[in-house]
Design a protein around this motif. Structure first.
Motif, PDB file in Angstrom:
ATOM      1  N   ARG A 290       0.832  -1.200   0.000  1.00  0.00           N
ATOM      2  CA  ARG A 290       0.000   0.000   0.000  1.00  0.00           C
ATOM      3  C   ARG A 290       0.868   1.251   0.000  1.00  0.00           C
ATOM      4  O   ARG A 290       0.553   2.238  -0.661  1.00  0.00           O
ATOM      5  CB  ARG A 290      -0.935  -0.004   1.211  1.00  0.00           C
ATOM      6  N   ALA A 291       1.930   1.226   0.782  1.00  0.00           N
ATOM      7  CA  ALA A 291       2.838   2.372   0.826  1.00  0.00           C
ATOM      8  C   ALA A 291       3.481   2.605  -0.533  1.00  0.00           C
ATOM      9  O   ALA A 291       3.735   3.736  -0.938  1.00  0.00           O
ATOM     10  CB  ALA A 291       3.905   2.161   1.894  1.00  0.00           C
ATOM     11  N   SER A 292       3.728   1.537  -1.246  1.00  0.00           N
ATOM     12  CA  SER A 292       4.358   1.622  -2.566  1.00  0.00           C
ATOM     13  C   SER A 292       3.341   1.910  -3.658  1.00  0.00           C
ATOM     14  O   SER A 292       3.708   2.289  -4.778  1.00  0.00           O
ATOM     15  CB  SER A 292       5.086   0.319  -2.888  1.00  0.00           C
ATOM     16  N   VAL A 293       2.047   1.707  -3.385  1.00  0.00           N
ATOM     17  CA  VAL A 293       0.960   1.880  -4.345  1.00  0.00           C
ATOM     18  C   VAL A 293       1.256   1.106  -5.628  1.00  0.00           C
ATOM     19  O   VAL A 293       1.145   1.623  -6.727  1.00  0.00           O
ATOM     20  CB  VAL A 293       0.706   3.368  -4.675  1.00  0.00           C
ATOM     21  N   SER A 294       1.653  -0.173  -5.467  1.00  0.00           N
ATOM     22  CA  SER A 294       1.992  -0.974  -6.649  1.00  0.00           C
ATOM     23  C   SER A 294       1.640  -2.435  -6.439  1.00  0.00           C
ATOM     24  O   SER A 294       2.394  -3.320  -6.829  1.00  0.00           O
ATOM     25  CB  SER A 294       3.484  -0.846  -6.955  1.00  0.00           C
ATOM     26  N   SER A 295       0.488  -2.691  -5.769  1.00  0.00           N
ATOM     27  CA  SER A 295       0.135  -4.066  -5.429  1.00  0.00           C
ATOM     28  C   SER A 295      -0.926  -4.631  -6.345  1.00  0.00           C
ATOM     29  O   SER A 295      -1.840  -3.946  -6.766  1.00  0.00           O
ATOM     30  CB  SER A 295      -0.355  -4.121  -3.983  1.00  0.00           C
ATOM     31  N   SER A 296      -0.837  -5.907  -6.615  1.00  0.00           N
ATOM     32  CA  SER A 296      -1.879  -6.589  -7.377  1.00  0.00           C
ATOM     33  C   SER A 296      -2.890  -7.239  -6.456  1.00  0.00           C
ATOM     34  O   SER A 296      -3.964  -7.636  -6.879  1.00  0.00           O
ATOM     35  CB  SER A 296      -1.262  -7.654  -8.284  1.00  0.00           C
ATOM     36  N   ILE A 327       3.467  -1.214   9.850  1.00  0.00           N
ATOM     37  CA  ILE A 327       4.570  -0.623   9.102  1.00  0.00           C
ATOM     38  C   ILE A 327       5.019   0.613   9.868  1.00  0.00           C
ATOM     39  O   ILE A 327       4.210   1.275  10.525  1.00  0.00           O
ATOM     40  CB  ILE A 327       4.150  -0.242   7.663  1.00  0.00           C
ATOM     41  N   SER A 328       6.298   0.917   9.828  1.00  0.00           N
ATOM     42  CA  SER A 328       6.815   2.089  10.537  1.00  0.00           C
ATOM     43  C   SER A 328       6.834   3.295   9.601  1.00  0.00           C
ATOM     44  O   SER A 328       6.822   3.151   8.379  1.00  0.00           O
ATOM     45  CB  SER A 328       8.243   1.821  11.027  1.00  0.00           C
ATOM     46  N   PRO A 329       6.858   4.503  10.144  1.00  0.00           N
ATOM     47  CA  PRO A 329       6.952   5.683   9.270  1.00  0.00           C
ATOM     48  C   PRO A 329       8.245   5.692   8.456  1.00  0.00           C
ATOM     49  O   PRO A 329       8.269   6.208   7.343  1.00  0.00           O
ATOM     50  CB  PRO A 329       6.890   6.863  10.249  1.00  0.00           C
ATOM     51  N   GLN A 330       9.321   5.099   9.003  1.00  0.00           N
ATOM     52  CA  GLN A 330      10.574   5.036   8.246  1.00  0.00           C
ATOM     53  C   GLN A 330      10.415   4.190   6.983  1.00  0.00           C
ATOM     54  O   GLN A 330      10.819   4.577   5.887  1.00  0.00           O
ATOM     55  CB  GLN A 330      11.690   4.449   9.118  1.00  0.00           C
ATOM     56  N   ARG A 331       9.813   3.015   7.142  1.00  0.00           N
ATOM     57  CA  ARG A 331       9.637   2.151   5.976  1.00  0.00           C
ATOM     58  C   ARG A 331       8.609   2.738   5.021  1.00  0.00           C
ATOM     59  O   ARG A 331       8.729   2.589   3.804  1.00  0.00           O
ATOM     60  CB  ARG A 331       9.236   0.747   6.412  1.00  0.00           C
ATOM     61  N   ALA A 332       7.577   3.379   5.565  1.00  0.00           N
ATOM     62  CA  ALA A 332       6.577   4.015   4.708  1.00  0.00           C
ATOM     63  C   ALA A 332       7.220   5.108   3.856  1.00  0.00           C
ATOM     64  O   ALA A 332       6.935   5.237   2.663  1.00  0.00           O
ATOM     65  CB  ALA A 332       5.450   4.592   5.556  1.00  0.00           C
ATOM     66  N   ALA A 333       8.110   5.897   4.469  1.00  0.00           N
ATOM     67  CA  ALA A 333       8.801   6.957   3.731  1.00  0.00           C
ATOM     68  C   ALA A 333       9.689   6.358   2.648  1.00  0.00           C
ATOM     69  O   ALA A 333       9.731   6.848   1.515  1.00  0.00           O
ATOM     70  CB  ALA A 333       9.631   7.807   4.690  1.00  0.00           C
ATOM     71  N   LYS A 334      10.376   5.288   2.988  1.00  0.00           N
ATOM     72  CA  LYS A 334      11.258   4.638   2.020  1.00  0.00           C
ATOM     73  C   LYS A 334      10.463   4.068   0.852  1.00  0.00           C
ATOM     74  O   LYS A 334      10.941   4.033  -0.291  1.00  0.00           O
ATOM     75  CB  LYS A 334      12.052   3.523   2.705  1.00  0.00           C
ATOM     76  N   ALA A 335       9.227   3.628   1.126  1.00  0.00           N
ATOM     77  CA  ALA A 335       8.390   3.039   0.075  1.00  0.00           C
ATOM     78  C   ALA A 335       7.761   4.097  -0.812  1.00  0.00           C
ATOM     79  O   ALA A 335       7.216   3.775  -1.875  1.00  0.00           O
ATOM     80  CB  ALA A 335       7.307   2.167   0.708  1.00  0.00           C
ATOM     81  N   GLY A 336       7.797   5.372  -0.383  1.00  0.00           N
ATOM     82  CA  GLY A 336       7.304   6.440  -1.240  1.00  0.00           C
ATOM     83  C   GLY A 336       6.150   7.255  -0.702  1.00  0.00           C
ATOM     84  O   GLY A 336       5.605   8.105  -1.419  1.00  0.00           O
ATOM     85  N   VAL A 337       5.732   7.036   0.548  1.00  0.00           N
ATOM     86  CA  VAL A 337       4.669   7.853   1.124  1.00  0.00           C
ATOM     87  C   VAL A 337       5.153   9.293   1.264  1.00  0.00           C
ATOM     88  O   VAL A 337       6.303   9.530   1.646  1.00  0.00           O
ATOM     89  CB  VAL A 337       4.238   7.296   2.506  1.00  0.00           C
ATOM     90  N   ARG A 338       4.290  10.235   0.944  1.00  0.00           N
ATOM     91  CA  ARG A 338       4.677  11.641   0.959  1.00  0.00           C
ATOM     92  C   ARG A 338       5.187  12.051   2.338  1.00  0.00           C
ATOM     93  O   ARG A 338       4.536  11.815   3.353  1.00  0.00           O
ATOM     94  CB  ARG A 338       3.493  12.520   0.558  1.00  0.00           C
ATOM     95  N   MET A 339       6.356  12.664   2.375  1.00  0.00           N
ATOM     96  CA  MET A 339       7.001  13.050   3.626  1.00  0.00           C
ATOM     97  C   MET A 339       6.123  13.996   4.446  1.00  0.00           C
ATOM     98  O   MET A 339       6.051  13.878   5.678  1.00  0.00           O
ATOM     99  CB  MET A 339       8.341  13.721   3.328  1.00  0.00           C
ATOM    100  N   ARG A 340       5.434  14.902   3.788  1.00  0.00           N
ATOM    101  CA  ARG A 340       4.593  15.870   4.488  1.00  0.00           C
ATOM    102  C   ARG A 340       3.499  15.155   5.285  1.00  0.00           C
ATOM    103  O   ARG A 340       3.179  15.565   6.400  1.00  0.00           O
ATOM    104  CB  ARG A 340       3.978  16.842   3.488  1.00  0.00           C
ATOM    105  N   ASP A 341       2.919  14.095   4.709  1.00  0.00           N
ATOM    106  CA  ASP A 341       1.865  13.355   5.407  1.00  0.00           C
ATOM    107  C   ASP A 341       2.399  12.695   6.669  1.00  0.00           C
ATOM    108  O   ASP A 341       1.746  12.690   7.716  1.00  0.00           O
ATOM    109  CB  ASP A 341       1.269  12.288   4.480  1.00  0.00           C
ATOM    110  N   LEU A 342       3.581  12.110   6.581  1.00  0.00           N
ATOM    111  CA  LEU A 342       4.183  11.446   7.737  1.00  0.00           C
ATOM    112  C   LEU A 342       4.600  12.463   8.803  1.00  0.00           C
ATOM    113  O   LEU A 342       4.490  12.190  10.004  1.00  0.00           O
ATOM    114  CB  LEU A 342       5.392  10.612   7.299  1.00  0.00           C
TER     115      LEU A 342
END
Length: 574
Positions: A290-296, A327-342
């Motif tokens: 979900r964090a990567s927004v690339s799931s089947s 999931i942690s905010p660190q991994r979410a950020a690494k996966a591409g979640v917008r930094m401002r949201d975190l």
């Protein structure tokens, strides 16, 4: 232990969102992180250390957990405690399972399954009295277990949002009182570790906030965002790690203390089982997808950005996974979640941790509390207006669609949340606290810090009341909003509690939306919007330990509001 330390008395800062789980093993205590953050991938093995879960996932007694599956949590105006999100066996004297708790239990089960692959599992300690939530004292239950196990150390895992409750100190006092008059004293050393759960390290928070020249710290979102973004560019963060092996579990634990297994999802009320089934997979892999927004396999579309979201953000429905540490905010950020949201999440948690009013549920700025309350000139009562809002029957298509989605899925896009809040507070003139409590009751991603901060802001009495004067009654604009309204406005599968059902088919008063702009004009004329926006611009000053309180004519305790900008709290007026 999860982190390397030179002394068992040393307080460690651990990451809150991973919601550490305690397990007892042969001569070793393992404080296991279900995800990734900033500790080396090895274990400390003292002579005998046993960690005991006190608060992290808020499951300390199985009787309390089982009673969460039935009963009532809040009683909204016009509702009965036994027919809101509950089963037929519910009663008004017991706690009712909420969507966020249902998701949390599913996340705990997923973690337990992962631990099972490594030969471990989560131990639940039943309460001694078995009388349910009202009579259950988790602290006494844990203290009794400590007495029977007699470990050398007890690690109390606290998070940023509940550290003010001093659970480690209370446990020490409880053990001491149990030792009095006991021939065989318990000598366990209670150690507190703090799990901050932020994207940026907690020790960098003062620098991110900045210091006010008038004393204390200034809570100002734009300053915090700017400084925190600079820190991230300089890689001032937490590393990511993983754990692949665990020691074997403690043998014959049931011979020492009474333990129980986790309840199965099948034992949940039918609405909760359906909610979790509709939501999809609850696992770390799913959270990363979900964090990567690339799931089947995920139930969200890869093109999840729309006019319902802020530019650059995506409605991946990741929030409950972050809420429970899947999931942690660190991994979410690494996966591409917008930094401002975190970082907004960080900001809400920091504000909650620092401000006593937020922790107590009191308005941060008392002089602005109830500034939007208005005399009801409609031919309906305030209770009826609130019920119409709850079931999505206000006449505003976007708000109504969002409220229906909230009841069905426990979730709605951020922009719709803002519109719904503006509708209730500014439009209907209803107390923001009712909206806060309804969201707590219905959100699957409910976070006490974010929910409290957002609703106080909606009431224009919070730390950052920036979104004031929103045109919540505006009709859908564009294909995305039109499709959203079409999806939720005609959903006939919604099952409302008996007390709210009549309001779902009732024709809403036309005056609700017709008078929206006139209501805003009243607030503008009173200068309320001007004051609210100025607060967002200058920030709220909070008393901070060790910092001087210049120009303050009254004593201000640590964690209390000193003023806004250059104006001391006792001079604040609308």
């Amino acid at each position: 232990e999860k982190s390397n330390r030179s002394s068992p008395q040393t307080q460690q800062q651990l990451n809150d969102d991973e919601r550490s789980i305690s397990m007892m093993t042969e001569g070793i205590a393992i404080l296991i992180n279900n995800n990734d953050d900033h500790s080396p991938p090895h274990l400390v093995t003292p002579l005998q250390v046993t960690t005991i879960l006190l608060q992290s996932i808020r499951i300390t007694a199985v009787d309390y957990l089982m009673n969460n599956l039935k009963g009532s949590k809040i009683q909204a105006p016009g509702t009965h405690s036994n027919d809101v999100h509950t089963s037929s066996s519910s009663s008004s004297s017991t706690h009712q399972l909420t969507p966020v708790e249902a998701f949390g239990y599913a996340a705990v089960r997923a973690l337990n399954d992962s631990l099972g692959e490594l030969g471990q599992n989560i131990w639940l300690i039943p309460s001694q009295d078995g009388q349910g939530e009202k009579d259950c004292d988790p602290l006494s239950t844990i203290a009794q277990a400590v007495q029977e196990l007699n470990p050398s150390h007890v690690v109390v895992d606290v998070c940023l949002l509940d550290r003010h409750q001093s659970r480690a100190s209370k446990l020490r006092e409880k053990l001491q009182s149990m030792n009095d008059g006991n021939a065989k004293n318990n000598t366990s050393i209670v150690v507190e570790v703090m799990d901050d759960g932020l994207l940026i390290p907690f020790d960098k928070v003062p620098k991110a906030l900045g210091r006010s020249r008038q004393g204390g710290r200034a809570l100002r979102w734009s300053t915090f965002l700017s400084n925190a973004m600079k820190m991230q560019k300089k890689h001032v963060g937490k590393p990511i790690w993983s754990l692949s092996t665990l020691p074997p579990p403690l043998r014959n634990l049931d011979e020492i203390i009474s333990t129980s297994s986790l309840p199965r999802i099948e034992s949940f009320p039918s609405w909760a089982k359906q909610l979790l089934m509709d939501w999809g997979v609850i696992s770390e892999d799913e959270a990363i997808l979900r964090a990567s927004v690339s799931s089947s396999t995920t139930k969200i579309e890869s093109t999840s950005s729309s006019s319902l979201t802020e530019k650059g953000s995506r409605d991946t429905k990741l929030s409950p996974y972050l809420r429970w540490g899947v999931i942690s905010p660190q991994r979410a950020a690494k996966a591409g979640v917008r930094m401002r949201d975190l970082l907004w999440r960080d900001w809400s948690h920091v504000s909650y941790a620092l401000l006593g009013p937020l922790q107590r549920g009191d308005a941060v700025l008392e002089f602005m509390d109830n500034s939007c309350r208005s005399h009801n000139k409609l031919n309906v009562t305030e209770e009826e207006l609130f019920n119409l809002w709850c079931v999505g029957n206000t006449g505003s298509e976007l708000v109504d669609s969002g409220m229906r989605q909230l009841w069905k899925e426990g979730w709605m896009p951020r922009r719709i949340r803002l519109l719904a809040a503006a509708c209730l507070v500014e439009g209907l003139g209803i107390d923001w606290r009712l909206g806060r409590d309804w969201f707590e009751h219905t959100l699957i991603d409910h976070d006490q810090a974010i929910n409290e901060a957002m609703w106080q802001n909606a009431g224009l009495c919070g730390v950052d009341p920036f979104y004031s004067g929103i045109a919540w009654e505006t009709p859908p604009n564009g294909q995305g909003e039109e499709e959203y309204v079409e999806q939720w406005s005609n959903d006939e599968q919604l099952v409302w509690p008996s007390s709210l059902k009549p309001y779902s088919t009732r024709e809403p008063p036309l005056e609700i939306t017709d008078r929206a702009e006139s209501q805003r004009e009243v607030l503008r004329a009173k200068g309320i919007y001007k004051v609210a926006r100025s607060i967002g611009n200058v920030g709220v000053r909070v008393a901070w330990e060790g910092l001087s309180y210049n120009n303050s004519k009254t004593s201000v305790k640590e964690g209390e509001v000193m003023g806004t900008g250059l104006v001391p709290v006792h001079e604040l007026r609308i």
